[in-house]
Design an enzyme around this catalytic site. Structure first.
Site, PDB file in Angstrom:
ATOM      1  CB  CYS A 145      20.053 -18.301 -87.012  1.00 48.42           C
ATOM      2  SG  CYS A 145      18.677 -17.509 -87.864  1.00 48.42           S
ATOM      3  CB  CYS A 184      13.101 -15.720 -86.261  1.00 48.84           C
ATOM      4  SG  CYS A 184      12.149 -17.168 -86.699  1.00 48.84           S
ATOM      5  CB  CYS A 216      15.360 -21.029 -92.101  1.00 47.04           C
ATOM      6  SG  CYS A 216      14.952 -21.758 -90.501  1.00 47.04           S
ATOM      7  CD  GLN A 269       6.555 -36.938 -85.801  1.00 47.89           C
ATOM      8  OE1 GLN A 269       6.988 -35.826 -85.479  1.00 47.89           O
ATOM      9  NE2 GLN A 269       5.735 -37.629 -85.036  1.00 47.89           N
ATOM     10  CE1 TYR A 276      -5.814 -37.612 -80.907  1.00 48.72           C
ATOM     11  CE2 TYR A 276      -5.020 -39.511 -79.692  1.00 48.72           C
ATOM     12  CZ  TYR A 276      -5.766 -38.354 -79.746  1.00 48.72           C
ATOM     13  OH  TYR A 276      -6.459 -37.937 -78.648  1.00 48.72           O
ATOM     14  CG  ASP A 323      -5.873 -38.442 -88.216  1.00 47.04           C
ATOM     15  OD1 ASP A 323      -4.808 -38.597 -87.603  1.00 47.04           O
ATOM     16  OD2 ASP A 323      -6.294 -37.334 -88.587  1.00 47.04           O
ATOM     17  CG  ASP A 329       2.304 -39.395 -82.733  1.00 45.31           C
ATOM     18  OD1 ASP A 329       2.566 -38.482 -81.919  1.00 45.31           O
ATOM     19  OD2 ASP A 329       2.842 -39.477 -83.856  1.00 45.31           O
ATOM     20  CB  CYS A 382       4.929 -33.476 -79.995  1.00 43.90           C
ATOM     21  SG  CYS A 382       3.200 -32.965 -80.111  1.00 43.90           S
TER      22      CYS A 382
END
Length: 454
Positions: free
Chosen positions: A73, A79, A162, A283, A312, A333, A381, A408
């Site tokens: 890239c 970036c 990108c 996701q 969640y 949620d 999650d 995550c």
């Protein structure tokens, strides 16, 4: 500390940190150098001196790692959206496994030295994987540009190609900037002007359907823009406006309105299809989501009698993988639109054992227990901030027999495991590379309730 800003020195990089930076020691002081790799000898210049560490800029790689590669890239360094594209991909996977081990060593949940850490599952072709983009806008010399802010700044880096972004969504945002310029749509300026702040574009992998959100701080007329845009991209089925009038770093405001097309797009994962409204979470990497959810299914090991809570839950996606195998499924949620999606999705899938509520898990789950509901299994999650402290207390108090934690953020995962490991055994942790070329990874943790010895 005798080290000074602008000081230059040679540094041996011992390891890599949670943001992908190289870490070494100079005069017994930790030095963080973005762009440096483990095993390299670099020449760097100090940019900031903190109480316990130093930050430095990479000036030259004196002795490069054999795993260093040239990033494909051209915007990579400017970036900041990716942090480790200069590291060969197979070694990126090793780095992400090491990230998890570093986090566990820092927080030291019970028995962490014995946890089974499985190798990170990567992608065969780690390019163009992001099915959703959120680009900020800026008016520069009469032309609208869209892209990301350079790290730690509000300087926009315009992005038109990108390497990790889905190519169709990139083509859409490129045309959006052309039409915003053509129709002289007001563009937000922090100092004086209201208008379009951010544009979100999301594409469903399975159906190819596309939805857009224009985030604006003031009234704008998008009628002609939308007409021309959907003529060029007939895959667009939803266009929405989100009103964000506050001066804050939050991407979205509270109110979203569909201004063209249908309420949601259709997407599929594993063996089921579901709807996604514009604000609903899903996701970013659909290909790896198949892997991630498959690993969650394996880890929870449903037998058929379970009452399952999906905290969640978003639009219900993970929970749906279990819905037809469990006695009951309940989810919650904080985003009401996501819960409405979850309810519609459950109905469309013919599920009569699913129940969804909008609100905080740490408030809803205790109420369900007071009403007599008992969960045998739990899947969580959470966002990058990890589990809410009250939810952790709730889990430790009620102790469902088995649990899967999808994370995550390895740091908040390791922190939360300190509490969870008091009542649960960590059977294994499986890392899945959802974000190639970045310093982030996703983990599936299999937990089972500790047996109390008699």
């Amino acid at each position: 500390m005798s080290i000074q800003v602008k000081q230059r020195f040679v540094l041996k990089i011992k390891r890599m940190g949670i943001n992908g930076e190289g870490i070494g020691f100079y005069q017994k002081t930790l030095v963080f150098v973005p762009g440096a790799l483990k095993g390299e000898e670099v020449y760097c210049q100090v940019t900031a001196v903190k109480r316990n560490f130093v930050e430095a800029r990479l000036l030259k790689v004196n002795r490069p790692s054999k795993f260093r590669v040239e990033p494909e890239c051209p915007l990579y360094e400017a970036c900041g959206g990716c942090q480790i594209m200069h590291l060969r991909y197979d070694r990126q996977l090793d780095f992400k496994t090491d990230l998890l081990q570093q986090a566990l060593k820092k927080f030291q949940p019970a028995g962490f030295e014995e946890y089974e850490i499985r190798p990170t599952i990567g992608m065969k072709e780690p390019k163009y994987y992001r099915a959703k983009l959120q680009f900020q806008t800026r008016l520069t010399k009469g032309k609208v540009q869209a892209g990301l802010y350079a790290e730690h700044s509000h300087r926009l880096i315009a992005i038109q190609d990108c390497l990790v972004q889905d190519q169709v969504t990139q083509a859409v945002i490129n045309q959006v900037t052309v039409l915003l310029t053509k129709h002289r749509i007001p563009i937000y300026d922090e100092r004086r002007v209201g208008g379009i702040r951010t544009v979100m574009v999301r594409r469903a992998r399975e159906t190819g359907q596309i939805q857009l959100i224009f985030v604006t701080s003031s009234q704008v007329n998008l009628t002609r823009l939308v007409k021309e845009l959907v003529e060029e991209f007939p895959q667009i089925v939803t266009v929405a406006v989100n009103w964000h009038t506050k001066k804050s770093s939050e991407i979205y405001g509270d109110r979203t309105e569909i201004i063209w097309g249908q309420e949601a797009i259709r997407e599929s994962v594993l063996d089921y299809t579901f709807s996604l409204s514009p604000r609903a979470f899903y996701q970013l990497n659909p290909e790896q989501t198949e892997i991630l959810y498959g690993e969650a299914v394996k880890a929870l090991d449903i037998q058929g009698h379970e009452q399952l809570i999906d905290a969640y839950c978003g639009v219900g996606t993970i929970g749906f993988a279990f819905a037809k195998k469990v006695k009951s499924l309940r989810g919650m949620d904080i985003i009401p639109e996501a819960i409405e999606d979850a309810k519609r999705n459950a109905t469309a899938l013919g599920l009569d054992n699913a129940h969804y509520e909008a609100g905080l898990a740490e408030e809803i789950i205790p109420r369900w227990y007071k009403e007599g509901y008992r969960a045998d299994a739990l899947i969580v999650d959470p966002p990058r901030t990890g589990l809410d402290e009250r939810l952790l207390e709730t889990i430790v108090r009620y102790q469902p027999e088995k649990m899967v934690y999808v994370s995550c953020n390895v740091s908040t995962l390791a922190r939360d495991l300190v509490q969870l490991a008091k009542v649960y055994q960590v059977d294994y942790i499986q890392s899945v590379d959802m974000f190639p070329h970045t310093a982030r990874t996703e983990c599936v943790v299999k937990l089972s309730k500790r047996q109390v010895s008699k």
